[in-house]
Design a protein around this motif. Structure first.
Motif, short mmCIF file in Angstrom:
data_model
loop_
_atom_site.label_atom_id
_atom_site.label_comp_id
_atom_site.label_asym_id
_atom_site.label_seq_id
_atom_site.Cartn_x
_atom_site.Cartn_y
_atom_site.Cartn_z
N ALA A 17 28.56 29.64 45.60
CA ALA A 17 28.19 29.90 44.21
C ALA A 17 28.51 31.33 43.87
O ALA A 17 28.32 32.24 44.65
CB ALA A 17 26.69 29.65 44.02
N ALA A 18 29.00 31.53 42.67
CA ALA A 18 29.40 32.87 42.29
C ALA A 18 29.29 33.05 40.80
O ALA A 18 29.30 32.10 40.04
CB ALA A 18 30.84 33.14 42.72
N GLY A 19 29.25 34.31 40.40
CA GLY A 19 29.31 34.62 38.99
C GLY A 19 30.74 34.52 38.51
O GLY A 19 31.67 34.45 39.29
N SER A 20 30.90 34.54 37.23
CA SER A 20 32.25 34.47 36.67
C SER A 20 32.98 35.77 36.92
O SER A 20 32.41 36.84 36.87
CB SER A 20 32.16 34.22 35.16
N ILE A 21 34.27 35.69 37.23
CA ILE A 21 35.07 36.88 37.45
C ILE A 21 36.32 36.82 36.60
O ILE A 21 36.87 35.77 36.37
CB ILE A 21 35.47 37.05 38.94
N THR A 54 30.36 40.53 43.29
CA THR A 54 30.65 39.44 42.36
C THR A 54 32.15 39.22 42.23
O THR A 54 32.63 38.09 42.21
CB THR A 54 30.05 39.74 40.98
N ALA A 55 32.91 40.31 42.16
CA ALA A 55 34.36 40.21 41.98
C ALA A 55 35.04 39.59 43.18
O ALA A 55 36.17 39.10 43.07
CB ALA A 55 34.95 41.59 41.71
N MET A 56 34.37 39.57 44.33
CA MET A 56 34.97 39.05 45.55
C MET A 56 34.60 37.60 45.83
O MET A 56 35.13 36.99 46.76
CB MET A 56 34.57 39.93 46.74
N LYS A 57 33.71 37.02 45.03
CA LYS A 57 33.21 35.68 45.31
C LYS A 57 34.05 34.59 44.65
O LYS A 57 34.82 34.84 43.73
CB LYS A 57 31.76 35.54 44.83
N GLU A 340 40.45 28.90 23.22
CA GLU A 340 40.54 30.16 23.95
C GLU A 340 40.48 29.85 25.44
O GLU A 340 39.68 29.02 25.87
CB GLU A 340 39.39 31.10 23.56
N TYR A 341 41.32 30.52 26.20
CA TYR A 341 41.37 30.30 27.64
C TYR A 341 40.89 31.54 28.38
O TYR A 341 40.98 32.67 27.88
CB TYR A 341 42.80 30.00 28.09
N SER A 342 40.40 31.32 29.58
CA SER A 342 40.01 32.42 30.47
C SER A 342 40.68 32.20 31.82
O SER A 342 40.54 31.13 32.41
CB SER A 342 38.49 32.46 30.63
N ILE A 343 41.42 33.20 32.29
CA ILE A 343 42.12 33.10 33.57
C ILE A 343 41.36 33.93 34.61
O ILE A 343 41.28 35.15 34.50
CB ILE A 343 43.57 33.61 33.47
N PRO A 344 40.80 33.28 35.63
CA PRO A 344 40.03 34.03 36.63
C PRO A 344 40.93 34.86 37.54
O PRO A 344 42.11 34.54 37.74
CB PRO A 344 39.33 32.93 37.45
N THR A 345 40.37 35.90 38.09
CA THR A 345 41.00 36.64 39.18
C THR A 345 39.93 36.97 40.22
O THR A 345 38.74 36.76 39.98
CB THR A 345 41.68 37.95 38.71
N ARG A 346 40.36 37.48 41.33
CA ARG A 346 39.42 37.76 42.42
C ARG A 346 39.89 38.98 43.20
O ARG A 346 41.10 39.20 43.34
CB ARG A 346 39.33 36.54 43.35
N LEU A 347 38.94 39.77 43.66
CA LEU A 347 39.23 40.95 44.48
C LEU A 347 39.21 40.55 45.95
O LEU A 347 38.29 39.86 46.40
CB LEU A 347 38.17 42.02 44.22
#
Length: 385
Positions: A17-21, A54-57, A340-347
């Motif tokens: 489970a993670a927050g939105s990134i 959060t950015a890594m999840k 509207e679209y949202s493109i996720p990314t991750r660290l």
């Protein structure tokens, strides 16, 4: 040319489970540099640390749109032209393959044309799509102004255009024949700088090799600089402008910047297509103490994080974006509103890279960012599941 069809297998996984990134990338870039003091944290910890976890999840789920789309049977047999600004960027290979997979799900074909980072080649690709009476054009990371005449001509010919990976141009707002699929590139830059602030304990001197093709890359770095000035008043940032149209200059300009300022201890290659020549410049300057980071990585960059030759990186959900781009194209073709679209990314760093399956199959499935079910979700939206 038609790309090979990707084979994407699904595997059962337990998702964290993670927050939105949301972070990310953009287009391309010349040479030169400007240095200025920006802003640190007053101790060994930073407010940025709270954001890094959060950015890594992983995501709980991908942000698939909810508006269903009927009538897709009418597009069978038609062609979408996919035109990346340059195929030197590895992420576009992933997007190309998943645009193709998504188009095939509704019976369409995809024709790919490499923009090669030059207005002449980009214009030629758009002209080819117009002459071929394409059903739609997906222009990836291409600033409108770089190909304005061709894009206008295509739309006048009744060919809708999706521009992805760019900050929307207010002079060319979305319309019945044009839509934008922006990505939060500024957030990518912020997260990379957050990591650098934390890793350096507020004592970073950063060189960023910033793309200079179009307004988007500079906008992303500006967002990162604004955040850095608040979180790290003792940090310094030097900008070295680079371009994909002349990779040969990147090692020498990077080396020159490092020799001019020996205090630099972090180098940020804004996008992965600049990573190899950037690292070449670090080697030319004989700086073995520098930590290198980058954005918009694909499989090769992920392996570099795993091996330790890359300290940190952000990756864009390029596989998901392929399906998003196709969804946008279908809605324009059928005359329907585009959501509207949202493109996720991750660290990614050494702290989470060990949990990642570093294979092309995993990259194409989208599992690096969240559950692999988004492809079925899009098919249900289109009524072809």
């Amino acid at each position: 040319m038609s790309p090979a069809r990707p084979v994407i297998r699904r595997r059962a996984r337990t998702w964290v489970a993670a927050g939105s990134i949301a972070l990310l990338a953009g287009s391309l870039a010349a040479c030169g540099g400007d240095s200025e003091k920006t802003g640190s944290v007053g101790g060994s910890t930073s407010p940025a640390d709270d954001k890094l976890a959060t950015a890594m999840k992983l995501l709980d789920s991908y942000p698939v749109p909810t508006e269903k789309l009927g009538g897709v049977d009418s597009v069978a047999g038609k062609t979408i032209f996919y035109i990346p600004i340059t195929k030197q960027a590895p992420q576009f290979t992933t997007t190309e393959k998943t645009v193709t997979a998504a188009a095939e799900a509704v019976g369409m074909r995809v024709q790919v044309c490499d923009g090669k980072g030059t207005p002449t080649d980009i214009g030629g690709c758009i002209g080819q799509a117009t002459d071929a009476k394409a059903a739609a054009i997906v222009a990836d990371a291409i600033p409108y102004g770089l190909a304005g005449n061709g894009l206008e001509a295509a739309q006048k010919a009744g060919i809708p255009v999706v521009i992805s990976n760019q900050v929307p141009d207010p002079a060319h707002p979305a319309s019945k024949t044009l839509t934008w699929v922006p990505v939060p590139g500024g957030e990518q830059q912020v997260r990379l700088f957050d990591w650098i602030v934390s890793d350096s304990k507020g004592k970073a001197n950063i060189l960023v090799n910033q793309s200079s093709d179009g307004p988007s890359p500079a906008s992303y770095v500006a967002d990162g600089k604004a955040a850095l000035s608040k979180s790290c008043p003792d940090c310094k940032l030097t900008v070295n402008k680079v371009t994909s149209s002349n990779f040969a200059l990147i090692p020498s300009s990077t080396s020159a910047a490092l020799l001019k300022n020996p205090a630099i201890n972090y180098v940020d290659s804004q996008f992965e297509q600049y990573l190899q020549p950037t690292q070449g410049g670090v080697q030319q300057a004989s700086r073995t103490d520098i930590k290198v980071v980058t954005g918009s990585i694909s499989l090769g960059g992920m392996k570099a994080v795993k091996s330790g030759s890359l300290a940190a990186a952000t990756a864009q959900a390029a596989a998901f974006q392929g399906w998003v781009n196709t969804d946008a194209a279908l809605r324009l073709i059928l005359g329907k509103p585009v959501p509207e679209y949202s493109i996720p990314t991750r660290l990614f760093t050494k702290d989470n890279i060990g949990d990642v399956d570093l294979t092309e199959e995993a990259e194409l499935s989208g599992e690096w960012f969240g559950p692999e079910t988004f492809t079925d979700d899009f098919k249900k939206l289109w009524g072809v599941a």
